[in-house]
Design an enzyme around this catalytic site. Structure first.
Site, mmCIF file in Angstrom:
data_model
loop_
_atom_site.group_PDB
_atom_site.id
_atom_site.type_symbol
_atom_site.label_atom_id
_atom_site.label_comp_id
_atom_site.label_asym_id
_atom_site.label_seq_id
_atom_site.Cartn_x
_atom_site.Cartn_y
_atom_site.Cartn_z
ATOM 1 N N GLU A 22 0.823 -1.214 0.000
ATOM 2 C CA GLU A 22 0.000 0.000 0.000
ATOM 3 C C GLU A 22 0.859 1.267 0.000
ATOM 4 O O GLU A 22 0.438 2.317 -0.487
ATOM 5 C CB GLU A 22 -0.919 -0.018 1.235
ATOM 6 N N LYS A 61 -12.965 1.667 -2.477
ATOM 7 C CA LYS A 61 -13.983 1.962 -1.452
ATOM 8 C C LYS A 61 -15.129 2.769 -2.066
ATOM 9 O O LYS A 61 -16.298 2.516 -1.824
ATOM 10 C CB LYS A 61 -13.368 2.760 -0.285
ATOM 11 N N HIS A 81 7.753 -26.777 -1.126
ATOM 12 C CA HIS A 81 7.272 -27.985 -1.811
ATOM 13 C C HIS A 81 6.188 -27.659 -2.822
ATOM 14 O O HIS A 81 5.473 -28.545 -3.277
ATOM 15 C CB HIS A 81 6.795 -28.997 -0.763
HETATM 16 O O1 PA5 Z 1 -3.241 2.036 5.851
HETATM 17 C C1 PA5 Z 1 -4.360 2.487 5.747
HETATM 18 O O2 PA5 Z 1 -4.629 3.681 6.047
HETATM 19 C C2 PA5 Z 1 -5.538 1.639 5.285
HETATM 20 O O3 PA5 Z 1 -5.164 0.340 4.985
HETATM 21 C C3 PA5 Z 1 -6.594 1.580 6.372
HETATM 22 O O4 PA5 Z 1 -6.020 1.063 7.545
HETATM 23 C C4 PA5 Z 1 -7.781 0.716 5.970
HETATM 24 O O5 PA5 Z 1 -8.244 1.114 4.708
HETATM 25 C C5 PA5 Z 1 -8.898 0.836 6.990
HETATM 26 O O6 PA5 Z 1 -9.374 2.162 7.036
HETATM 27 P P1 PA5 Z 1 -10.191 2.686 8.270
HETATM 28 O O7 PA5 Z 1 -9.374 2.486 9.506
HETATM 29 O O8 PA5 Z 1 -10.440 4.124 7.971
HETATM 30 O O9 PA5 Z 1 -11.473 1.889 8.331
#
Ligand code: PA5
Length: 415
Positions: free
Chosen positions: A275, A405, A296
């Site tokens: 990410e 999203k 394996h």
């Molecule tokens: O690293 C990040 O910001 C994202 O992966 C969020 O943790 C994830 O999308 C969850 O978002 P939220 O905590 O707003 O529900």
């Protein structure tokens, strides 16, 4: 205390190219420590964790542990992966005592009715609390899981009773969860606005559930603080430089764990790297590999398939438990232990892969302590942020995730 160390086996030219970027890595670290960009609050948060906040986390965790024998952590991505990684990784001295600490379940990271029904079935007859975590307060998966679990708590404890069993971690000001927590009086904690989800395990997001599960969060924070010492910062910088150079050569980074206690940490690393770095047409695809299991299956591809990857190996040097092979049938293995076999797998695999010029990064983790976990988290966070800056991307945003999203919410609005 022993520290993490990192070794490299790859072409001299690759390492020389990486070392030539040391000045750029210094500048990147300086930029982070000066907080010269958004979402850099994590860089010194663990080392200077506010004592009053930490004490409140511990008091609330003790309250949760006293109130229930099972609790559910609801969250997705950075809102649950870190806590799950720590729970799998860290030893608890009294973990053998049945019922010593509440059992922890996770929800809100899928949209499976089957998963959530099975979870409700497992909670039957238990005393339950819920920790709901969402920075934005509006992500679909945790919102739906929270509605399901809240309904379950309402039916079991009544509305007022349920509200005393719900703990919320969210943004200080905005979002639906914040508004609901205020309206219903849930005990709540703030994820600071300058810390993004995947850099948040050493904030209330990770610390509250982990303390409620009986882990030593102060040790975890000390380990993270130790990683701000020059030696480990230098290790993270070199790790970042090597990864940035390999990004120009390969398209996949296998992240391999040898001990199953590290598997969930690997999942946390995949989120962190994927990410943070996979944007603007850049990045290396992080892929998990379980050793020996996947030797394996994927082992064949690694050895002789298309050479599109380099390897990051996560190896625990002094695992919590070891077993020596004994018994009349033990033969050549008599007196040998699992830790020796693990070392043999590591060296055997590295030798085979060196033979076909796969670049290898070995990350040695001292042990399964909370201290080592905190140190490991911080070294990886710093490495990832510096790698992103060396690649020229913003390691703290996730526009691609936001796109899915939005697409999902648009679809629901139209159907
Ligand atoms: O690293 C990040 O910001 C994202 O992966 C969020 O943790 C994830 O999308 C969850 O978002 P939220 O905590 O707003 O529900």
């Amino acid at each position: 205390m022993k520290s993490i160390h990192i070794d490299y086996e790859m072409a001299e030219a690759t390492l020389a190219e990486a070392d030539a970027r040391a000045g750029e890595a210094d500048a990147a670290v300086a930029k982070l420590y000066e907080k010269d960009m958004a979402f850099t609050g994590w860089v010194d948060y663990a080392a200077h964790f506010p004592e009053d906040e930490l004490s409140r986390i511990e008091r609330t965790a003790a309250e949760i542990a006293g109130k229930c024998d099972a609790f559910v952590v609801i969250g997705i991505g950075g809102s649950y992966l870190g806590a799950r990684a720590a729970l799998s990784f860290i030893d608890r001295p009294d973990s053998k005592k049945p019922g010593a600490w509440p059992e922890v379940f996770f929800a809100g990271f899928n949209v499976s009715g089957t998963y959530h029904q099975r979870l409700l079935d497992k909670l039957e007859g238990r005393d339950v609390c819920v920790i709901v975590i969402s920075k934005s307060g509006g992500t679909l998966e945790p919102s739906v899981a929270f509605l399901t679990l809240k309904n379950y708590l309402y039916n079991k404890y009544g509305q007022a009773g349920a509200h005393e069993r719900i703990y919320a971690i969210t943004d200080a000001k905005s979002g639906k969860l914040k508004a609901e927590a205020d309206a219903n009086g849930y005990a709540s904690f703030v994820l600071p606005s300058d810390i993004g989800g995947r850099y948040s395990v050493l904030s209330p997001v990770g610390l509250l559930p982990l303390a409620a599960a009986g882990l030593d969060i102060r040790q975890m924070l000390s380990g993270a603080a130790s990683a701000e010492e020059p030696g480990l910062v230098a290790a993270a910088k070199r790790f970042a430089c090597v990864r940035a150079v390999l990004e120009g050569q390969k398209t996949v980074e296998t992240v391999s764990f040898f001990d199953p206690s590290v598997e969930d940490f690997t999942a946390w690393v995949l989120q962190l790297f994927g990410e943070s770095e996979g944007k603007d047409g850049r990045g290396v695809f992080p892929a998990p590999v379980g050793i020996s299991r996947d030797l394996h299956s994927l082992g064949q591809f690694l050895q002789e398939g298309r050479q599109i990857f380099y390897e990051t190996l996560l190896f625990v040097e002094d695992p919590t438990a070891d077993i020596t092979i004994e018994g009349a049938d033990a033969g050549d293995y008599a007196g040998r232990s699992y830790s020796e076999f693990a070392r043999a797998v590591l060296e055997g695999m590295a030798k085979a892969h060196r033979g076909v010029d796969i670049p290898i990064i070995r990350v040695y983790i001292p042990d399964n302590s909370a201290y080592s976990f905190g140190q490991l988290v911080y070294v990886f966070e710093l490495t990832c942020a510096v790698t992103g800056l060396l690649m020229g991307v913003d390691p703290f945003n996730q526009p691609g995730v936001e796109a899915y999203k939005k697409g999902m919410l648009d679809y629901l609005a139209q159907t």
